[in-house]
Design a protein around this motif. Structure first.
Motif, mmCIF file in Angstrom:
data_model
loop_
_atom_site.group_PDB
_atom_site.id
_atom_site.type_symbol
_atom_site.label_atom_id
_atom_site.label_comp_id
_atom_site.label_asym_id
_atom_site.label_seq_id
_atom_site.Cartn_x
_atom_site.Cartn_y
_atom_site.Cartn_z
ATOM 1 N N ASP A 9 0.835 -1.200 0.000
ATOM 2 C CA ASP A 9 0.000 0.000 0.000
ATOM 3 C C ASP A 9 0.871 1.252 0.000
ATOM 4 O O ASP A 9 1.955 1.265 -0.600
ATOM 5 C CB ASP A 9 -0.992 -0.034 1.176
ATOM 6 N N SER A 10 0.423 2.308 0.661
ATOM 7 C CA SER A 10 1.122 3.588 0.597
ATOM 8 C C SER A 10 2.498 3.561 1.232
ATOM 9 O O SER A 10 3.396 4.294 0.807
ATOM 10 C CB SER A 10 0.273 4.691 1.247
ATOM 11 N N ASN A 11 2.703 2.744 2.258
ATOM 12 C CA ASN A 11 4.037 2.669 2.849
ATOM 13 C C ASN A 11 5.018 1.965 1.928
ATOM 14 O O ASN A 11 6.220 2.184 2.006
ATOM 15 C CB ASN A 11 3.978 1.976 4.218
ATOM 16 N N THR A 12 4.508 1.121 1.029
ATOM 17 C CA THR A 12 5.357 0.519 0.006
ATOM 18 C C THR A 12 5.540 1.480 -1.165
ATOM 19 O O THR A 12 6.617 1.550 -1.766
ATOM 20 C CB THR A 12 4.743 -0.810 -0.471
ATOM 21 N N TRP A 13 4.499 2.226 -1.479
ATOM 22 C CA TRP A 13 4.601 3.251 -2.529
ATOM 23 C C TRP A 13 5.600 4.336 -2.142
ATOM 24 O O TRP A 13 6.310 4.879 -2.991
ATOM 25 C CB TRP A 13 3.223 3.864 -2.756
ATOM 26 N N GLY A 14 5.649 4.670 -0.852
ATOM 27 C CA GLY A 14 6.574 5.685 -0.376
ATOM 28 C C GLY A 14 5.919 6.999 -0.030
ATOM 29 O O GLY A 14 6.501 8.072 -0.236
ATOM 30 N N TYR A 15 4.721 6.952 0.540
ATOM 31 C CA TYR A 15 3.959 8.162 0.872
ATOM 32 C C TYR A 15 4.659 8.989 1.947
ATOM 33 O O TYR A 15 5.042 8.484 3.002
ATOM 34 C CB TYR A 15 2.572 7.756 1.354
ATOM 35 N N ASN A 16 4.814 10.292 1.659
ATOM 36 C CA ASN A 16 5.424 11.228 2.600
ATOM 37 C C ASN A 16 4.314 11.949 3.361
ATOM 38 O O ASN A 16 3.597 12.777 2.788
ATOM 39 C CB ASN A 16 6.286 12.234 1.835
#
Length: 214
Positions: A9-16
């Motif tokens: 999800d977003s933590n794999t996508w790299g969400y800042n």
């Protein structure tokens, strides 16, 4: 060359969480792991903000992880390992026990990919290998954080991820690690990792991947 697919999800996508943008390539935990793994590894990242295990999001389309999994497996084959980290967004809709049932579906779909796609070249030429990573915890006071849209008991439910997911991994013949042992949620939205968390998780993941494949 070892081929690895990261599915999350977003933590794999790299969400800042500071600005909603994507962290620079070299900050993301998947990139930290790839660099440490070295030139004998090729890593493909399939991370999507808001992705669940198997649950539809009535407000955001294309977030059901079950629906997208086969596309990613077929697109990026042949694979030596699939690394899966999902579950946080399930807590918008269900508790950790039902999320564990969702992740079991994802694991079994991945494990049986060669059999399910038997009319084409194998997804896993050397046999399916899966690393399941249970997500980081939800931060304290998340229910009072306007940046967080998870269910009020999100933090308490997130504490159940590791034991539940470990049991599912053992049942499905997958490898396991707990992201919460290495990274913490930020104070901004109680859900996403800061750069130091990405670094620590990436380092731990690289060691685990080498242990599995070497």
């Amino acid at each position: 060359m070892k081929n690895i697919l990261f599915y999350g999800d977003s933590n794999t996508w790299g969400y800042n969480p500071e600005n909603g943008d994507r962290y620079p390539y070299d900050v993301r935990w998947t990139s930290v792991a790839e660099k440490l793994l070295g030139e004998d590894y090729r890593c493909v990242v399939a991370g999507l903000n808001g992705r669940t295990t198997v649950f539809d999001d009535m407000w955001k389309g294309c977030r059901n992880g079950k629906d997208a999994l086969d596309f990613e497996l077929q697109t990026h084959k042949p694979l030596d390992l699939v690394v899966i980290m999902l579950g946080t967004n399930d807590l918008k809709f269900v508790d950790a026990h039902r999320s564990a049932r969702g992740i079991e579906t994802i694991l079994m779909m991945t494990k049986m990919a060669n059999e399910r796609f038997s009319m084409s070249s194998p997804v896993f030429p050397e046999g399916a290998k899966i690393l399941l990573i249970s997500p980081i915890l939800i931060g304290a006071n998340s229910e009072n954080n306007d940046e967080n849209d998870l269910m009020p008991m999100g933090r308490e439910e997130s504490k159940k991820f590791a034991p539940l997911y470990k049991a599912v991994a053992e049942k499905c013949g997958a490898y396991f690690m707990d992201a919460a042992e290495y990274a913490e949620p930020c104070l901004i939205d109680c859900e996403h990792m800061m750069p130091e968390g990405h670094k620590a998780l990436g380092e731990a993941a690289a060691l685990k991947i080498k242990e599995i494949l070497e």
